[in-house]
Design an enzyme around this catalytic site. Structure first.
Site, PDB file in Angstrom:
ATOM      1  CE  LYS A   1     -10.682  -3.250   3.388  1.00  0.00           C
ATOM      2  NZ  LYS A   1      -9.923  -4.371   4.003  1.00  0.00           N
TER       3      LYS A   1
ATOM      4  CD  GLU B   1      -2.956  -1.253   2.186  1.00  0.00           C
ATOM      5  OE1 GLU B   1      -2.861  -0.439   3.122  1.00  0.00           O
ATOM      6  OE2 GLU B   1      -3.856  -2.108   2.118  1.00  0.00           O
TER       7      GLU B   1
END
Length: 428
Positions: free
Chosen positions: A337, A205
């Protein structure tokens, strides 16, 4: 006309070089919407199914040709001719076509690619940006970003069990200012890591992945980097953690191998409380295992009045599971999500349920991302007030931040940056 005339999916690669699904939806008017689906590394047991081929001779079994085939055949046949503005109806058709609780037949990666592409096509056809098409004409807030500057757990090959150490620029007056703050701290942290002999390679990330002796050492590094960049930890910047506790919960204990300790849920709640008392931590995600409801209750009773407790693996963006959590009084925020549930409509239902019960919502990426920036628009459309989309490096992460810059520019004076008000469930 906004009738769907063609739907076509393809296999593309995500930020980790693994296959994922991209979908194009063409309307009668000639406009097209395109969307690509992300993929997670640490996943909740109750997430909607991400359909993989399992053919070890292609991409180590991670191909998505079956999901692509489902889009190009069953889903396309069911949706061609329908008005793209009928988002809920379209999503419901796919849910019924799949016929399972977890999208196990068609695959959530198939249904989500279509769902997002339909929304993009409809927005384009209506002449509106996606955030306005989904969010309406009312006032909108830009989200406070959770910026992942140190990676551990499943996102890095180092000694840290806690998966993400994040900064939140709450002292900024605008999103642009917040992004600058985060970038300056990120670069200060890089210099600091370099000076201490730590590698400055980045994890999935975009955060650094130094081999540290303890989680406190990671947090202390963040304090030093914040100050080196000219900001004050605890005032300009607050910290957030994603423990991803399910990844180190075994046999009823939380095992922190980096620190050579194992904890019961009560002891781990005390451990986290100790970190909160020592460092300016405002948010903890997945502080307990997804099935340890007793632990979640303990943690919520201990910290829920002063710290945001975010359910990710716990709730998996599922309105039914979130409703159970609300009833039991665990956590006080929902991580959102889109690929955990598999359609935009169900995602929006989960956010609405959270808001109605004074749970905050944090729009989130996955560790395996693409250049698709839909979640940036979704964060603004839903007035989530928080977004979690990685560090200040890697184009797959920056695509979301840069889209938020554009949205703030378009909204001009109508753009609000909520700062500490993003934690409204804490009375901030």
């Amino acid at each position: 006309m906004s009738a769907i005339v063609d739907i076509f999916a393809r296999e593309i690669l995500d930020s980790r070089g693994n296959p994922t699904v991209e979908c194009d939806v063409l309307l009668e008017s000639g406009v097209m919407g395109r969307a690509a689906v992300p993929s997670g590394a640490s996943t909740g047991q109750k997430e909607a199914l991400e359909l993989r081929d399992g053919d070890k001779s292609r991409y180590s079994g991670k191909g998505v040709l079956k999901a692509v085939e489902h889009v190009n055949n069953q889903i396309a046949q069911a949706l061609i001719g329908i008005d793209a503005n009928e988002q809920s109806y379209i999503d419901q058709i796919m849910i019924e076509l799949d016929g399972t609780e977890n999208k196990g037949n068609l695959g959530a990666n198939a249904t989500l690619a279509v769902s997002m592409a339909v929304a993009r096509a409809a927005a384009e056809d209506s002449g509106l940006p996606l955030y306005r098409y989904l969010g309406g004409a009312g006032p909108m807030s830009l989200p406070v970003p959770m910026m992942n500057v140190i990676n551990g757990g499943e996102h890095a090959n180092n000694s840290l069990n806690i998966q993400e150490f994040m900064i939140m620029p709450v002292g900024a007056k605008s999103f642009r200012e917040a992004l600058r703050c985060g970038a300056e701290i990120f670069h200060a942290l890089k210099k600091l890591c370099d000076s201490k002999g730590f590698p400055t390679t980045v994890g999935d990330e975009g955060g650094f992945a130094p081999n540290l002796n303890s989680h406190k050492e990671a947090l202390q590094l963040m304090v030093e980097a914040t100050e080196a960049a000219g900001y004050k930890a605890g005032e300009d910047v607050l910290f957030a953690l994603d423990c991803a506790s399910s990844e180190f919960y075994k046999d009823g204990k939380y095992h922190l191998e980096a620190e050579g300790r194992s904890y019961t849920n009560a002891e781990f709640a005390e451990y986290l409380e100790g970190l909160v008392n020592e460092f300016p931590i405002i948010s903890i995600e997945d502080g307990m295992d997804e099935n340890d409801w007793e632990g979640w209750k303990l943690l919520t009773e201990k910290l829920g009045g002063r710290v945001q407790l975010v359910g990710d693996d716990l709730f998996v963006t599922n309105p039914k599971i979130l409703a159970e959590g609300i009833e039991k009084g665990v956590a006080n925020a929902l991580l959102v999500k889109v690929n955990q549930i598999g359609t935009l409509s169900e995602t929006l239902k989960a956010v609405d349920l959270a808001k109605r019960n004074r749970y905050a919502s944090v729009m989130s990426h996955r560790s395996g991302e693409t250049e698709d920036s839909t979640i940036a628009d979704l964060a603004v459309a839903t007035n989530c007030m928080q977004i979690k989309t990685g560090s200040l490096s890697r184009s797959d992460r920056m695509a979301k931040y840069n889209q938020l810059l554009r949205i703030e520019e378009e909204l001009a004076e109508a753009a609000d940056y909520p700062s500490k008000a993003a934690f409204y469930q804490l009375g901030k």
